[in-house]
Design a protein around this motif. Sequence first.
Motif, PDB file in Angstrom:
ATOM      1  N   PRO A   1       0.838  -1.203   0.000  1.00  0.00           N
ATOM      2  CA  PRO A   1       0.000   0.000   0.000  1.00  0.00           C
ATOM      3  C   PRO A   1       0.874   1.255   0.000  1.00  0.00           C
ATOM      4  O   PRO A   1       1.990   1.238  -0.530  1.00  0.00           O
ATOM      5  CB  PRO A   1      -0.790  -0.161   1.309  1.00  0.00           C
ATOM      6  N   GLY A   2       0.399   2.341   0.625  1.00  0.00           N
ATOM      7  CA  GLY A   2       1.161   3.582   0.667  1.00  0.00           C
ATOM      8  C   GLY A   2       2.369   3.471   1.588  1.00  0.00           C
ATOM      9  O   GLY A   2       2.254   3.020   2.726  1.00  0.00           O
ATOM     10  N   ILE A   3       3.524   3.866   1.092  1.00  0.00           N
ATOM     11  CA  ILE A   3       4.763   3.790   1.868  1.00  0.00           C
ATOM     12  C   ILE A   3       5.021   5.143   2.521  1.00  0.00           C
ATOM     13  O   ILE A   3       4.899   6.187   1.882  1.00  0.00           O
ATOM     14  CB  ILE A   3       5.957   3.429   0.966  1.00  0.00           C
ATOM     15  N   TYR A   4       5.390   5.110   3.797  1.00  0.00           N
ATOM     16  CA  TYR A   4       5.747   6.352   4.474  1.00  0.00           C
ATOM     17  C   TYR A   4       7.048   6.144   5.244  1.00  0.00           C
ATOM     18  O   TYR A   4       7.467   5.024   5.534  1.00  0.00           O
ATOM     19  CB  TYR A   4       4.629   6.816   5.417  1.00  0.00           C
ATOM     20  N   ALA A   5       7.698   7.239   5.576  1.00  0.00           N
ATOM     21  CA  ALA A   5       8.926   7.246   6.383  1.00  0.00           C
ATOM     22  C   ALA A   5       9.206   8.695   6.732  1.00  0.00           C
ATOM     23  O   ALA A   5       8.434   9.595   6.359  1.00  0.00           O
ATOM     24  CB  ALA A   5      10.093   6.628   5.615  1.00  0.00           C
ATOM     25  N   GLY A   6      10.303   8.948   7.427  1.00  0.00           N
ATOM     26  CA  GLY A   6      10.622  10.318   7.806  1.00  0.00           C
ATOM     27  C   GLY A   6      10.769  11.244   6.614  1.00  0.00           C
ATOM     28  O   GLY A   6      10.461  12.435   6.692  1.00  0.00           O
ATOM     29  N   ASN A   7      11.239  10.706   5.481  1.00  0.00           N
ATOM     30  CA  ASN A   7      11.405  11.515   4.277  1.00  0.00           C
ATOM     31  C   ASN A   7      10.298  11.271   3.255  1.00  0.00           C
ATOM     32  O   ASN A   7      10.407  11.652   2.096  1.00  0.00           O
ATOM     33  CB  ASN A   7      12.766  11.221   3.629  1.00  0.00           C
ATOM     34  N   ARG A   8       9.211  10.605   3.711  1.00  0.00           N
ATOM     35  CA  ARG A   8       8.120  10.295   2.790  1.00  0.00           C
ATOM     36  C   ARG A   8       6.775  10.625   3.436  1.00  0.00           C
ATOM     37  O   ARG A   8       5.836   9.840   3.399  1.00  0.00           O
ATOM     38  CB  ARG A   8       8.157   8.809   2.403  1.00  0.00           C
ATOM     39  N   LEU A   9       6.687  11.794   4.024  1.00  0.00           N
ATOM     40  CA  LEU A   9       5.440  12.256   4.641  1.00  0.00           C
ATOM     41  C   LEU A   9       4.833  13.384   3.805  1.00  0.00           C
ATOM     42  O   LEU A   9       5.560  14.131   3.138  1.00  0.00           O
ATOM     43  CB  LEU A   9       5.711  12.751   6.066  1.00  0.00           C
TER      44      LEU A   9
END
Length: 378
Positions: A224-232
């Motif tokens: 699904p949707g990927i998030y991380a500290g640099n992907r918000l």
Amino acid sequence: MIATRKLRRARVLIAGCGDVGLRCVPLLAHRAAAPRVIALSSQPARAAELRAAGTTPLIGNLDERRSLRRLAGLASTVLHLAPPQKNGDDDSRTRALIAALSAQRRSVARGATSAVARQRAWRGWFRATFKSSMRAGVKMHAKAIKRPSIVPDRVPGTAARPRQIRLIYASTSGVYGDCGGAWIDETRPVRPDNARAKRRVSAERQLRGATQRGLLSASIVRIPGIYAGNRLPLARLQKGTPALAPAEDVYTNHIHADDLAAILVLAIRRARPQRVVHASDDSDLRMGDYFDLVADAFGLPRAPRVSREQAETQLEPMMLSFMRESRRLQNTRLRDEMRYALRYPSIHDFLRDFLRDFRSEANAQFTITSVPVESPAE
């Protein structure tokens, strides 16, 4: 001795070594028998970056088959993280990758790969031996030439069969299309609503077909949707991009990039061939609620809410396509079959840890990046 060990090391090929691929590299390096990681890239300018990350860069373009000739027999394990091309319903990149990886296997198959082929090869070897003996004046009877009771994989005069390629494909949950917010598992039939998802379905079917033909052993991880500290979605919030009103909002699914990398590496050993696994966390969120959580955590204004009719005139086509699909992914196989414990079971867990670490570094700098909410690799 050291050089010999290096040559004998297993090799893992990462096709499409972007952010998630680079997160996989240290996880592979920490395995008991650390393999040599080869990163396939179409951009020569990235060679230094990939080398610094601990990989061996290999320049090749999935859109140009001639550039992929070196992939034949190169690695016994492949992480296929490359997205399809941007047009058409068929994923030509996956087709090119399968052809390149299986080129050597097909040539060996023409020698002796099946039981029938090995039987025929042994008969040919027997005839040649018998005839050469007769020409040499040696009296031999057919019964005198004893044939082994168990036919080995390797026949005299033929090459040894290579080890079957293990491939993990990073697909997308978009293959399901709109499910009306229902909870779904991996047995749900695919029903892609857009060209991007249709190309993903095409890739999955190609890999299943290659597995059935014995060219490789593929497992599919739907993301699904990927998030991380640099992907918000901070830039999106700062721009004031609207979200759907609660009554019309859609359910969305998420996975942290570090969890995803760990799942992909673990899938090499634990995912079953031809099996689909959801790489999704435990969250149960609507898209607008996700934006609100991030906005509140970083002290930004919440996204304004608009009706679906208003969104059609204010948002980009790609974002609108995500807002037309609502589903909730079950991750039972991830927990029970792969026995993976999520580092971040929900976005709440990540934000709590991330903000604690972020605030503890007075001079920390944060890169704001805007990415689509449900765009794992495109």
